[in-house]
Design an enzyme around this catalytic site. Sequence first.
Site, mmCIF file in Angstrom:
data_model
loop_
_atom_site.group_PDB
_atom_site.id
_atom_site.type_symbol
_atom_site.label_atom_id
_atom_site.label_comp_id
_atom_site.label_asym_id
_atom_site.label_seq_id
_atom_site.Cartn_x
_atom_site.Cartn_y
_atom_site.Cartn_z
ATOM 1 N N LYS A 77 24.051 -1.256 11.490
ATOM 2 C CA LYS A 77 23.017 -0.468 12.181
ATOM 3 C C LYS A 77 23.068 -0.750 13.684
ATOM 4 O O LYS A 77 23.045 0.166 14.505
ATOM 5 C CB LYS A 77 21.629 -0.802 11.602
ATOM 6 C CG LYS A 77 21.432 -0.271 10.188
ATOM 7 C CD LYS A 77 20.174 -0.786 9.494
ATOM 8 C CE LYS A 77 20.111 -0.264 8.054
ATOM 9 N NZ LYS A 77 18.954 -0.728 7.287
ATOM 10 N N GLN A 120 14.324 -5.218 7.659
ATOM 11 C CA GLN A 120 15.296 -5.043 6.574
ATOM 12 C C GLN A 120 14.751 -5.622 5.265
ATOM 13 O O GLN A 120 14.211 -6.726 5.231
ATOM 14 C CB GLN A 120 16.623 -5.741 6.956
ATOM 15 C CG GLN A 120 17.753 -5.504 5.980
ATOM 16 C CD GLN A 120 18.236 -4.047 5.919
ATOM 17 O OE1 GLN A 120 18.068 -3.273 6.858
ATOM 18 N NE2 GLN A 120 18.828 -3.672 4.812
ATOM 19 N N ASP A 163 12.138 3.691 9.371
ATOM 20 C CA ASP A 163 12.517 3.739 7.953
ATOM 21 C C ASP A 163 11.708 4.792 7.194
ATOM 22 O O ASP A 163 12.065 5.157 6.076
ATOM 23 C CB ASP A 163 12.247 2.376 7.295
ATOM 24 C CG ASP A 163 13.470 1.483 7.261
ATOM 25 O OD1 ASP A 163 14.579 2.012 7.058
ATOM 26 O OD2 ASP A 163 13.314 0.257 7.411
HETATM 27 N N1 GUN Z 1 17.232 -2.245 2.224
HETATM 28 C C1 GUN Z 1 17.985 -1.356 1.531
HETATM 29 N N2 GUN Z 1 17.899 -0.119 2.087
HETATM 30 C C2 GUN Z 1 17.084 -0.241 3.153
HETATM 31 C C3 GUN Z 1 16.624 0.690 4.124
HETATM 32 O O1 GUN Z 1 16.937 1.887 4.116
HETATM 33 N N3 GUN Z 1 15.785 0.171 5.085
HETATM 34 C C4 GUN Z 1 15.419 -1.134 5.097
HETATM 35 N N4 GUN Z 1 14.578 -1.533 6.059
HETATM 36 N N5 GUN Z 1 15.829 -2.016 4.192
HETATM 37 C C5 GUN Z 1 16.653 -1.561 3.234
#
Ligand code: GUN
Length: 309
Positions: free
Chosen positions: A54, A98, A121
């Site tokens: 990311k 995350q 998100d």
């Molecule tokens: N863990 C797995 N997928 C995601 C996501 O799309 N966003 C976040 N913040 N954590 C995750």
Amino acid sequence: MAAKILSGRQIADAIKAEIAGEVRELRTAKNIIPALTAVRVGDDAASAVYVANKVSTCEELGIISEHRHLPTQTSELQLLDIVNELNRAPDIDGILVQLPLPKHIDEARILDAIDPNKDVDGFHPINVGRLSQGRQSLVPCTPAGVIQILKRSGVEIAGKNAAVIGRSNIVGKPMAALLLQENATVTICHSRTHELSSITSKADIIVAAIGRPGFVTADHIREGAVVIDVGINSVSDPTRLSEFFEGDELEKRLTAIEKRGATLVGDVCHKDAMNKAGVFTPVPGGVGLLTIAMLMRNTVDAAKARRDI
Ligand code: GUN
């Protein structure tokens, strides 16, 4: 006839190029540089890879990014303090915590604390509510990516029967809301659904997000259906691979296990989808690539919305 493979890479690259152009324009015309902070707690190996990807994609597109890595023993209150600090920071547009978080931290309490206008998100209840009502909102990245794959590949959604397999807050539920917004007739299936294959085999579009390798097999798929595979499962047992793959693909996957110890398998049985679906998104190389592209989209959208642009 073998299914047509939809390349996530081509679509993700096109979206990223559009965003990079928008970021350049924001910087030169308005002196705005979108900024994202990703917070990671603990040492989950997969999360480390996801967050690194990311952050590096931000750099690629000209978005400012910060990766805050906190120790596993960080308390819920310490994490809440950080979220509140980021909420107040005028130069931060997007906040991403995350998941999964360590077990001693209440995930919902943390996600609820994020400013909904910085919630890139799309997990905050305010954004979930906005999405459910079909209003402008920050939308969870993976399902938003699936819609982009469908639209940019010319798949018609309106009036079609769509079956979503899985009801998670991250994929299944927002996926169903987005398909409904696009005027599909949507059924959400899950682990307690009776005779699941009798439902999915009537669907024009199947989205599989249940986290079980190769779960969707020929009997679940209508001849010619659009099959979108959201699953990412690591398989290390070579004896299982012939359940999912055949021919050259099987050879490729056996070599991958030999070289790297594992291979990524989606929630859809690859060989069955290739033989029965009309179009199919592979794993890897399908939906996964769109998730990060849509996170970048949300970060730029949040930066613009916060300034009423
Ligand atoms: N863990 C797995 N997928 C995601 C996501 O799309 N966003 C976040 N913040 N954590 C995750």
